[in-house]
Design a protein around this motif. Structure first.
Motif: not given
Length: 235
Positions: A46-51, A56-67, A85-87
């Motif tokens: 859900m987080y990956r698809d929303t971002l 227009g950018e994806t979410l890496s698994w390592p960053r997801f686990v961390q946050i 990511k500057g947005h």
């Protein structure tokens, strides 16, 4: 009594040897996400698809686990990830997009599974006639959907369930009010209950209030997700 739960699970008995008080508890209170139900792969999608949709950018698994360890509200988390990511996002638009992806995901939830160590305890407790209750910060629609997706729709049938939208609830977890409300509905003092949780903030508040707790993350068989590419490739 609940001591029979430990007899049925020797590994669990050994792991909990330093916390014997919960074996004589009047009732058991269970968190849902991360305690009874493993929703990490589901949430990642859900987080990956929303971002992907809003910036227009994806979410890496390592960053997801961390946050996710921050336990922040979903929209705040998305705003932070976008900022990295500057947005700069409109919070209302971000919330709208998140709700859309939540509704879509809930219509056909994938990647949701039961966390067996705690589910086994809850089922054995019910068999022994020990009261159990669900205490979650999620809305009832989400809580019921996750339990159903994990094959646990019967687990709290006829039991007390405290959710974000429970009538009369003024404070949300990690505040103590939801736990106290559950204990009150069960007819037992909160300090006679044991709470199963995976949230550091909730565990800390409960301990300070003199409530017995079990950090489910230390139970044998609890799922572990490492922030590496090999784990992400399995999702």
């Amino acid at each position: 009594c609940i001591g029979s739960v430990l007899q049925a699970f020797p590994a669990l008995s050994q792991a909990m040897a330093n916390a014997p008080t919960w074996t004589t508890s009047a009732a058991l209170l269970f968190d849902n996400d991360g305690t009874l139900v493993d929703t990490m792969p589901f949430l990642y999608g859900m987080y990956r698809d929303t971002l992907q949709e809003i910036i227009g950018e994806t979410l890496s698994w390592p960053r997801f686990v961390q946050i996710m360890s921050d336990n922040s509200p979903a929209v705040d988390t998305l705003l932070e990830l976008a900022a990295e990511k500057g947005h700069t996002l409109d919070p209302k638009e971000c919330a709208r997009c998140w709700r859309k992806h939540v509704a879509r995901a809930l219509s056909e939830p994938r990647g949701v599974s039961a966390i067996r160590p705690t589910v086994d305890i809850a089922r054995r407790a019910r068999e022994q006639g020990i009261p159990i209750a669900l205490v979650t910060a999620a809305p009832s629609l989400w809580a019921d959907g996750m339990l159903r997706a994990a094959g646990l729709s019967d687990l709290f049938e006829g039991c007390v369930k405290i959710t974000k939208d429970t009538r009369g609830l003024q404070q949300q977890k990690p505040h103590l009010e939801p736990y106290r409300m559950a204990a009150e509905k069960l007819g037992v003092p909160i300090n006679k209950c044991t709470v199963f949780e995976d949230s550091d903030a909730a565990l800390e508040n409960l301990r300070k209030a003199g409530v017995d707790v079990v950090d489910v993350r230390v139970l044998p068989g609890y799922p572990s997700y490492d922030p590496d590419v090999s784990t992400a490739s399995k999702l």
